[in-house]
Design a protein around this motif. Structure first.
Motif, PDB file in Angstrom:
ATOM      1  N   LEU A  48       0.805  -1.233   0.000  1.00  0.00           N
ATOM      2  CA  LEU A  48       0.000   0.000   0.000  1.00  0.00           C
ATOM      3  C   LEU A  48       0.835   1.278   0.000  1.00  0.00           C
ATOM      4  N   PRO A  49       1.884   1.403   0.849  1.00  0.00           N
ATOM      5  CA  PRO A  49       2.686   2.637   0.805  1.00  0.00           C
ATOM      6  C   PRO A  49       3.361   2.855  -0.550  1.00  0.00           C
ATOM      7  N   VAL A  50       3.760   1.757  -1.215  1.00  0.00           N
ATOM      8  CA  VAL A  50       4.373   1.883  -2.541  1.00  0.00           C
ATOM      9  C   VAL A  50       3.353   2.426  -3.540  1.00  0.00           C
ATOM     10  N   LEU A  51       2.124   1.921  -3.482  1.00  0.00           N
ATOM     11  CA  LEU A  51       1.075   2.436  -4.362  1.00  0.00           C
ATOM     12  C   LEU A  51       0.845   3.921  -4.122  1.00  0.00           C
ATOM     13  N   ALA A  81      -0.957   5.985  -7.032  1.00  0.00           N
ATOM     14  CA  ALA A  81      -2.064   5.075  -7.326  1.00  0.00           C
ATOM     15  C   ALA A  81      -3.165   5.264  -6.290  1.00  0.00           C
ATOM     16  N   VAL A  82      -4.406   5.086  -6.714  1.00  0.00           N
ATOM     17  CA  VAL A  82      -5.555   5.257  -5.809  1.00  0.00           C
ATOM     18  C   VAL A  82      -6.304   3.927  -5.720  1.00  0.00           C
ATOM     19  N   PRO A  83      -6.034   3.112  -4.671  1.00  0.00           N
ATOM     20  CA  PRO A  83      -6.807   1.876  -4.498  1.00  0.00           C
ATOM     21  C   PRO A  83      -8.267   2.212  -4.212  1.00  0.00           C
ATOM     22  N   SER A  96       3.358   6.020 -13.903  1.00  0.00           N
ATOM     23  CA  SER A  96       3.840   5.218 -12.772  1.00  0.00           C
ATOM     24  C   SER A  96       3.761   3.719 -13.022  1.00  0.00           C
ATOM     25  N   VAL A  97       3.142   3.318 -14.119  1.00  0.00           N
ATOM     26  CA  VAL A  97       2.910   1.890 -14.357  1.00  0.00           C
ATOM     27  C   VAL A  97       4.225   1.127 -14.466  1.00  0.00           C
ATOM     28  N   HIS A  98       5.171   1.664 -15.235  1.00  0.00           N
ATOM     29  CA  HIS A  98       6.435   0.952 -15.428  1.00  0.00           C
ATOM     30  C   HIS A  98       7.168   0.777 -14.102  1.00  0.00           C
ATOM     31  N   ALA A  99       7.143   1.807 -13.258  1.00  0.00           N
ATOM     32  CA  ALA A  99       7.809   1.708 -11.955  1.00  0.00           C
ATOM     33  C   ALA A  99       7.166   0.631 -11.089  1.00  0.00           C
ATOM     34  N   LEU A 100       5.839   0.532 -11.124  1.00  0.00           N
ATOM     35  CA  LEU A 100       5.155  -0.511 -10.352  1.00  0.00           C
ATOM     36  C   LEU A 100       5.516  -1.894 -10.870  1.00  0.00           C
ATOM     37  N   GLU A 101       5.541  -2.051 -12.193  1.00  0.00           N
ATOM     38  CA  GLU A 101       5.913  -3.347 -12.778  1.00  0.00           C
ATOM     39  C   GLU A 101       7.331  -3.743 -12.372  1.00  0.00           C
TER      40      GLU A 101
END
Length: 665
Positions: free
Chosen positions: A576-579, A584-586, A606-611
């Protein structure tokens, strides 16, 4: 002989190209089944496709079953090449959507199915790889019903899953459970069938049920599901029977007016342009002159038609068929050949590219060659959207992802001999007017240096509507060529707004017009210093439009992706903190056994960083599904993109200098 133009679509690595090979082999078109890993497949003919083991360009192959000629179009599965899929959708009679029996429904599978359903394209689902370890039956069917198509039904059970002996047996009229499930499915769309079932279930014959299944499948109301393996051939015969028996064939109006659509363009060995055309009506012959894009025309110098394997030289392409045409030099992807269809395609089916990069030759001497090469690549893929910044001498291309960038780089080196470098990939934003703005410049009134009057108003328009141009003045108030010059310049200018991004979802209305009639000095020829030209309107329009846009206030929007993240439940607190750091908004989180499934939205940037971080965050167990969803207003600092000479702060001074130089001042 009937014709069926069939698309094969899938998430990458679901086995789509292997299924194409198996279908061609089963029909007797090829003697040996090629391998994606070995680079020996029929439809992956590009060297890059063979090297990487993925489909990059759509390819057509043909085979015959009974009295049906199937033109099979193999499309890329990787999301970076979704533009190839988009162009194919407009020419299909039906589709087969391939799902892996191991991975099940994946992100790209859902994107493709939503689009097929929106367009009403009849679709069969083939669950492939039942011979692989980890293959599932019930779980995949549940996933299809929940995530793809509630109105779906398995056409036969699969047994010995996960082994080389895995097989699938088609249901028949002796399977009572299948009959009951089929009646339940079909009765939801047919009240007469429901009434007959209520009166006397036993009176419903197998032939009637099978006929109604075919009718509803052809109307894209239901989606039969077949299980099998492209590698072993299990279940493929049943799929072929479904293709020819459940999907609609093309209407054959060979004597009607010529009407077709260009869905692919490529260059031949001599550099000539070749157009792939699906014919909907009429017949095209060699030496025919074909109108396209309104008032343009091209003469067909040669053609070939797809039949019994690949394309063969011919004299004519008839309605329902796919052919390749030579000689139409200026044709582009999406052009209508002959009479446009009564119901034209409704624009783009998938999200536009959200990434951009600047491309430059490694050797300055290759600059001209790079421009030619990129122009030819843009013919084949218009969505790479070349943008030339003349002031900075830079060229930008739009992208769906990093793999596409690598392919462009390799293509430029291999096919054109141009080595290039790319700058860091950035996210493409858009601009939309927040309100209404208006401006006008009048002829013979300082500081307007042009012999033209132009007044423009810009208004917000519904999301997804693009740019519309309207006249608020009488069409006869000045020559039509001047109105056309204004309209074309409005659309070109809005490719770069106040902040440098493309302006969209707006309506531009011309509110004032005026011109100086054609004049000359006594006993002299036409003098453009005394008479308006289209150039006056092309030069003045950007000044007026950008002033109106400044008044309307142009807001910048960033692309947002919808994501679904499946992670081990014990790591939920760490993720969650990374999102949050990635903006990102869960929005929802659901416990499913030992996992948490988190859904929400995340900026495309931010998608590439999350991947990249996901494997280490989740012990390699995290699964991310992500797809573009919408644009939202940028929060905080507005990211400006470098502008060329559309910059409203400098364009007036620049144009006045040019005008003074042209006049000898």
């Amino acid at each position: 002989m009937h014709t069926l133009n069939l698309g094969i679509l899938a998430h990458v690595d679901a086995g789509k190209t292997s299924l194409t090979e198996r279908l061609l082999h089963a029909a007797g078109v090829i003697d040996t089944i090629g391998s994606v890993d070995d680079g020996s497949t029929q439809t992956d003919s590009l060297s890059l496709e063979r090297q990487r083991g993925i489909t990059i360009k759509s390819a057509v192959a043909s085979f015959v079953v009974d009295d049906v000629t199937v033109n099979l179009i193999d499309t890329p599965g990787h999301p970076d090449f979704i533009a190839e899929v988009e162009r194919v959708l407009n020419v299909l009679d039906g589709a087969v959507l391939v799902v892996s029996a191991v991975e099940g429904v994946q992100a790209q599978t859902r994107v493709l199915m939503r689009t097929l359903q929106r367009l009403g394209i009849p679709t069969l689902i083939f669950v492939n790889k039942i011979d692989r370890s980890g293959a599932r039956y019930d779980g995949v069917l549940r996933g299809i019903a929940e995530k793809l198509a509630p109105a779906s039904i398995s056409m036969g059970p699969a047994t010995a899953l996960g082994t080389r002996g895995a097989t699938s047996r088609p249901h028949d009229d002796a399977d009572a459970d299948f009959r009951s499930a089929l009646v339940d499915l079909l009765a939801g769309h047919d009240e007469a069938l429901l009434a007959a079932y209520v009166d006397d279930e036993a009176a419903l014959s197998w032939q009637r049920l099978r006929g109604e299944l075919a009718a509803q499948t052809k109307r894209a109301l239901v989606h039969p599901v077949f299980f099998g393996s492209a590698i072993t051939g299990a279940g493929v015969d049943a799929l072929i029977s479904g293709i020819t028996g459940l999907l609609p064939t093309a209407e054959d109006d060979a004597d009607g007016p010529v009407s077709g659509t260009v869905f692919k363009v490529e260059r031949g060995s001599a550099g000539e342009k070749i157009a792939y055309v699906r014919m909907f009506s009429g017949t095209v012959r060699v030496r025919d002159r074909l109108p396209f894009r309104g008032d343009e025309e091209g003469k067909v110098t040669a053609l070939s038609v797809y039949e019994r394997g690949s394309d063969v030289p011919g004299d004519a392409v008839t309605a329902g068929r796919i052919g390749k045409l030579w000689g139409i030099g200026d044709v582009r992807i999406g052009d209508a050949i002959g009479v446009p269809r009564a119901t034209p395609p409704d624009g783009h089916h998938f999200a536009p590219p959200t990434l951009e990069t600047i491309v430059a030759p490694l050797h300055p001497a290759d600059k001209a060659a790079l421009h030619v090469a990129l122009t030819q690549l843009a013919e084949q893929d218009p969505l790479i959207n070349l943008r030339q910044d003349d002031l900075r001498q830079e060229t930008s291309v739009s992208l769906y992802g990093e793999v596409q960038k690598e392919v462009i780089q390799a293509t430029l080196a291999n096919d054109f001999g141009v080595d290039v470098s790319f700058r860091e990939t950035t996210t493409i934003h858009i601009e939309r007017p927040a309100g209404t703005g208006a401006a006008a410049e009048f002829i013979h009134v300082d500081p307007n240096p042009f012999l033209a009057t132009v007044g423009l108003r810009i208004d917000p328009a519904p999301v997804g509507s693009g740019v519309a141009f309207r006249l608020g003045v009488e069409l006869g108030s000045m020559p039509y060529a001047f109105f056309k010059a204004v309209e074309e310049t409005v659309k070109a200018t809005l490719e770069q707004g106040i902040h440098g991004w493309q302006v969209t979802d707006c309506t531009v209305t011309m509110t004032h017009s005026g011109y100086a009639a054609r004049q000359s000095h006594a006993h002299a020829v036409f003098d453009k210093s005394m008479s308006s030209t289209a150039g006056d309107f092309r030069n003045l329009t950007p000044l007026v439009l950008m002033s109106a846009l400044q008044q309307a206030v142009s807001r910048v929007y960033e692309p947002m992706h919808r994501f679904s993240l499946d992670i081990p439940a014990d790591l939920f607190g760490l993720v969650l903190p990374v999102l949050a750091r990635l903006r990102a908004v869960p929005q929802t989180s659901v416990v499913r056994g030992p996992s948490y499934v988190v859904e929400g939205e995340i900026p495309a940037a931010s998608v590439h960083a999350l991947e990249r971080q996901l494997p280490s965050l989740t012990r390699g167990e995290g699964v991310l599904e992500c797809a573009f969803d919408h644009y939202r207003p940028v929060r905080g600092a507005v990211p400006d993109r470098p502008r060329s000479d559309h910059d409203p702060l400098h364009r007036r001074e620049y144009l006045m200098r040019v005008t003074r130089r042209a006049a000898g001042g």
